[in-house]
Scaffold this active site. Structure first.
Site, PDB file in Angstrom:
ATOM      1  N   ASN A   9       0.831  -1.207   0.000  1.00 44.93           N
ATOM      2  CA  ASN A   9       0.000   0.000   0.000  1.00 44.93           C
ATOM      3  C   ASN A   9       0.863   1.252   0.000  1.00 44.93           C
ATOM      4  O   ASN A   9       0.346   2.360   0.125  1.00 44.93           O
ATOM      5  CB  ASN A   9      -0.906  -0.005   1.240  1.00 44.93           C
ATOM      6  CG  ASN A   9      -1.891  -1.162   1.200  1.00 44.93           C
ATOM      7  OD1 ASN A   9      -2.512  -1.426   0.175  1.00 44.93           O
ATOM      8  ND2 ASN A   9      -2.018  -1.871   2.313  1.00 44.93           N
ATOM      9  N   LYS A  11       2.885   3.888  -1.889  1.00 39.25           N
ATOM     10  CA  LYS A  11       2.958   4.352  -3.288  1.00 39.25           C
ATOM     11  C   LYS A  11       4.394   4.452  -3.790  1.00 39.25           C
ATOM     12  O   LYS A  11       4.676   4.192  -4.961  1.00 39.25           O
ATOM     13  CB  LYS A  11       2.281   5.722  -3.420  1.00 39.25           C
ATOM     14  CG  LYS A  11       0.785   5.660  -3.237  1.00 39.25           C
ATOM     15  CD  LYS A  11       0.107   6.934  -3.770  1.00 39.25           C
ATOM     16  CE  LYS A  11      -1.383   6.884  -3.582  1.00 39.25           C
ATOM     17  NZ  LYS A  11      -1.817   7.166  -2.174  1.00 39.25           N
ATOM     18  N   GLY A  12       5.310   4.841  -2.900  1.00 39.97           N
ATOM     19  CA  GLY A  12       6.721   4.938  -3.293  1.00 39.97           C
ATOM     20  C   GLY A  12       7.266   3.579  -3.712  1.00 39.97           C
ATOM     21  O   GLY A  12       7.968   3.452  -4.723  1.00 39.97           O
ATOM     22  N   LYS A  13       6.920   2.563  -2.949  1.00 40.55           N
ATOM     23  CA  LYS A  13       7.371   1.211  -3.307  1.00 40.55           C
ATOM     24  C   LYS A  13       6.749   0.771  -4.628  1.00 40.55           C
ATOM     25  O   LYS A  13       7.421   0.145  -5.452  1.00 40.55           O
ATOM     26  CB  LYS A  13       6.948   0.208  -2.223  1.00 40.55           C
ATOM     27  CG  LYS A  13       7.707   0.267  -0.925  1.00 40.55           C
ATOM     28  CD  LYS A  13       7.263  -0.945  -0.081  1.00 40.55           C
ATOM     29  CE  LYS A  13       7.727  -0.875   1.337  1.00 40.55           C
ATOM     30  NZ  LYS A  13       7.213  -2.006   2.143  1.00 40.55           N
ATOM     31  N   GLU A  41      -1.680  -6.690   9.312  1.00 45.59           N
ATOM     32  CA  GLU A  41      -0.992  -6.302  10.554  1.00 45.59           C
ATOM     33  C   GLU A  41       0.427  -6.869  10.536  1.00 45.59           C
ATOM     34  O   GLU A  41       0.625  -8.074  10.330  1.00 45.59           O
ATOM     35  CB  GLU A  41      -1.750  -6.839  11.771  1.00 45.59           C
ATOM     36  CG  GLU A  41      -1.311  -6.142  13.033  1.00 45.59           C
ATOM     37  CD  GLU A  41      -1.786  -6.829  14.308  1.00 45.59           C
ATOM     38  OE1 GLU A  41      -1.225  -6.523  15.371  1.00 45.59           O
ATOM     39  OE2 GLU A  41      -2.685  -7.685  14.231  1.00 45.59           O
ATOM     40  N   ASP A  70       9.130  -6.059   2.733  1.00 48.93           N
ATOM     41  CA  ASP A  70       9.202  -5.503   4.080  1.00 48.93           C
ATOM     42  C   ASP A  70      10.597  -4.915   4.228  1.00 48.93           C
ATOM     43  O   ASP A  70      11.596  -5.598   4.011  1.00 48.93           O
ATOM     44  CB  ASP A  70       8.933  -6.556   5.156  1.00 48.93           C
ATOM     45  CG  ASP A  70       8.502  -5.871   6.439  1.00 48.93           C
ATOM     46  OD1 ASP A  70       7.485  -5.143   6.413  1.00 48.93           O
ATOM     47  OD2 ASP A  70       9.176  -6.029   7.480  1.00 48.93           O
ATOM     48  N   GLY A 154       9.949   8.257   2.073  1.00 50.27           N
ATOM     49  CA  GLY A 154      10.438   7.826   3.387  1.00 50.27           C
ATOM     50  C   GLY A 154      11.667   8.605   3.849  1.00 50.27           C
ATOM     51  O   GLY A 154      11.677   9.840   3.871  1.00 50.27           O
ATOM     52  N   TYR A 155      12.699   7.885   4.210  1.00 48.42           N
ATOM     53  CA  TYR A 155      13.907   8.491   4.776  1.00 48.42           C
ATOM     54  C   TYR A 155      14.909   8.926   3.701  1.00 48.42           C
ATOM     55  O   TYR A 155      16.022   9.332   4.028  1.00 48.42           O
ATOM     56  CB  TYR A 155      14.584   7.485   5.727  1.00 48.42           C
ATOM     57  CG  TYR A 155      13.708   7.100   6.912  1.00 48.42           C
ATOM     58  CD1 TYR A 155      13.677   7.881   8.066  1.00 48.42           C
ATOM     59  CD2 TYR A 155      12.889   5.984   6.859  1.00 48.42           C
ATOM     60  CE1 TYR A 155      12.867   7.545   9.139  1.00 48.42           C
ATOM     61  CE2 TYR A 155      12.064   5.628   7.929  1.00 48.42           C
ATOM     62  CZ  TYR A 155      12.059   6.413   9.054  1.00 48.42           C
ATOM     63  OH  TYR A 155      11.247   6.086  10.121  1.00 48.42           O
ATOM     64  N   LYS A 176      18.499   5.320  -8.337  1.00 49.56           N
ATOM     65  CA  LYS A 176      18.132   4.637  -7.077  1.00 49.56           C
ATOM     66  C   LYS A 176      17.853   3.165  -7.371  1.00 49.56           C
ATOM     67  O   LYS A 176      18.229   2.290  -6.600  1.00 49.56           O
ATOM     68  CB  LYS A 176      16.904   5.306  -6.428  1.00 49.56           C
ATOM     69  CG  LYS A 176      16.474   4.593  -5.150  1.00 49.56           C
ATOM     70  CD  LYS A 176      15.356   5.245  -4.370  1.00 49.56           C
ATOM     71  CE  LYS A 176      14.994   4.375  -3.163  1.00 49.56           C
ATOM     72  NZ  LYS A 176      13.842   4.855  -2.389  1.00 49.56           N
TER      73      LYS A 176
HETATM   74  P1  ITT Z   1       3.560  -1.896   2.925  1.00 45.51           P
HETATM   75  O1  ITT Z   1       3.679  -2.696   4.210  1.00 45.51           O
HETATM   76  O2  ITT Z   1       2.144  -1.749   2.464  1.00 45.51           O
HETATM   77  O3  ITT Z   1       4.453  -2.422   1.848  1.00 45.51           O
HETATM   78  P2  ITT Z   1       4.923   0.148   4.481  1.00 45.51           P
HETATM   79  O4  ITT Z   1       5.362   1.542   4.197  1.00 45.51           O
HETATM   80  O5  ITT Z   1       4.150  -0.084   5.775  1.00 45.51           O
HETATM   81  O6  ITT Z   1       4.082  -0.392   3.225  1.00 45.51           O
HETATM   82  P3  ITT Z   1       7.118  -1.384   5.562  1.00 45.51           P
HETATM   83  O7  ITT Z   1       6.341  -1.882   6.719  1.00 45.51           O
HETATM   84  O8  ITT Z   1       8.032  -2.321   4.834  1.00 45.51           O
HETATM   85  O9  ITT Z   1       6.170  -0.796   4.425  1.00 45.51           O
HETATM   86  O10 ITT Z   1       7.923  -0.109   6.055  1.00 45.51           O
HETATM   87  C1  ITT Z   1       9.066   0.291   5.406  1.00 45.51           C
HETATM   88  C2  ITT Z   1       9.411   1.700   5.844  1.00 45.51           C
HETATM   89  O11 ITT Z   1      10.847   1.846   5.775  1.00 45.51           O
HETATM   90  C3  ITT Z   1       8.839   2.724   4.865  1.00 45.51           C
HETATM   91  O12 ITT Z   1       7.547   3.147   5.262  1.00 45.51           O
HETATM   92  C4  ITT Z   1       9.892   3.823   4.943  1.00 45.51           C
HETATM   93  O13 ITT Z   1       9.691   4.608   6.077  1.00 45.51           O
HETATM   94  C5  ITT Z   1      11.193   3.035   5.126  1.00 45.51           C
HETATM   95  N1  ITT Z   1      11.774   2.707   3.818  1.00 45.51           N
HETATM   96  C6  ITT Z   1      11.807   1.485   3.208  1.00 45.51           C
HETATM   97  N2  ITT Z   1      12.393   1.577   1.999  1.00 45.51           N
HETATM   98  C7  ITT Z   1      12.709   2.861   1.834  1.00 45.51           C
HETATM   99  C8  ITT Z   1      13.322   3.594   0.779  1.00 45.51           C
HETATM  100  O14 ITT Z   1      13.657   3.006  -0.367  1.00 45.51           O
HETATM  101  N3  ITT Z   1      13.515   4.891   0.953  1.00 45.51           N
HETATM  102  C9  ITT Z   1      13.159   5.510   2.087  1.00 45.51           C
HETATM  103  N4  ITT Z   1      12.550   4.920   3.113  1.00 45.51           N
HETATM  104  C10 ITT Z   1      12.332   3.591   3.006  1.00 45.51           C
END
Ligand code: ITT
Length: 199
Positions: A9, A11-13, A41, A70, A154-155, A176
């Protein structure tokens, strides 16, 4: 054509995974494409458990082979935090990515630099509940005290790749997607996807 559900869920991924998988002759489907609204969960003890749970839940809900990611950011001077909890790294409910970056910098302020860190991604591909494939990738760098760049998510604006002297958010997505943790995990997933879809 064969279909693969991008089981996230975030969008960046989604954007990155669509690009990373674009050369495979597989039709990529998102949860939105099939009106699938599923929150899983994340109560696993590690990335592998969470990725597996997400991939199986989405595969069961959709009937499609599902790829879940993840991931997290592990900062050495914070003993590996936020790691598995990167998406939830803020005391305030409803916090966003910018809040989490600010919170991280606040927690790092008094710690000695360099703030070395790495991103980790575990990808799980669920064909059925009993047939799950796992791959991983890491990307090493350091956290910087000021945000740079507007790309990614994200970060990314505070994660520096020292050899490029650029943060992840200063890279073109193409760049990237050559060196990120997710890119490395996908590279390891390609042979598995070929076996799943073409053998
Ligand atoms: P889904 O579980 O639906 O995939 P989520 O955002 O909750 O979405 P995660 O539990 O895997 O996914 O959390 C990963 C977090 O780590 C993400 O929300 C970012 O804060 C950070 N993260 C992971 N990959 C990243 C990236 O490529 N660049 C920056 N931050 C990243």
């Amino acid at each position: 054509m064969n279909k693969l559900l991008i089981a996230t869920n975030n969008k960046g991924k989604v954007i990155e995974l669509q690009d990373l998988l674009k050369d495979m002759e597989i039709e990529l489907v998102t949860p939105a494409d099939i009106n699938l609204n599923l929150e899983v969960e994340e109560d696993g003890a590690d990335y592998k458990e969470n990725a597996t749970k997400k991939a199986i839940s989405f595969a069961q809900a959709s009937g499609l082979v599902s790829l879940a990611d993840d991931s997290g950011l592990e900062v050495d001077v914070l003993d590996g935090a936020p790691g598995l909890y990167s998406a939830r790294y803020h005391p305030k409910p409803g916090a966003n990515d910018a809040d989490r970056r600010a919170y991280m910098l606040e927690n790092l302020r008094d710690k000695p630099r360099p703030w070395t860190a790495h991103f980790h991604a575990t990808i799980a591909i669920a064909v059925t509940q009993g047939d799950v494939h796992i791959v991983e990738g890491n990307c090493y760098g350091e956290i910087v005290p000021e945000e740079r760049g507007t790309g990614g998510f994200g970060y990314d604006p505070i994660f520096l790749l020292p050899e490029l002297n650029k943060t992840m958010a200063e890279l073109e997505m193409e760049e990237k997607n050559r060196l990120s943790h997710r890119a490395k995990a996908v590279m390891n997933a390609v042979p598995m996807l070929r076996r799943i879809f073409y053998s």
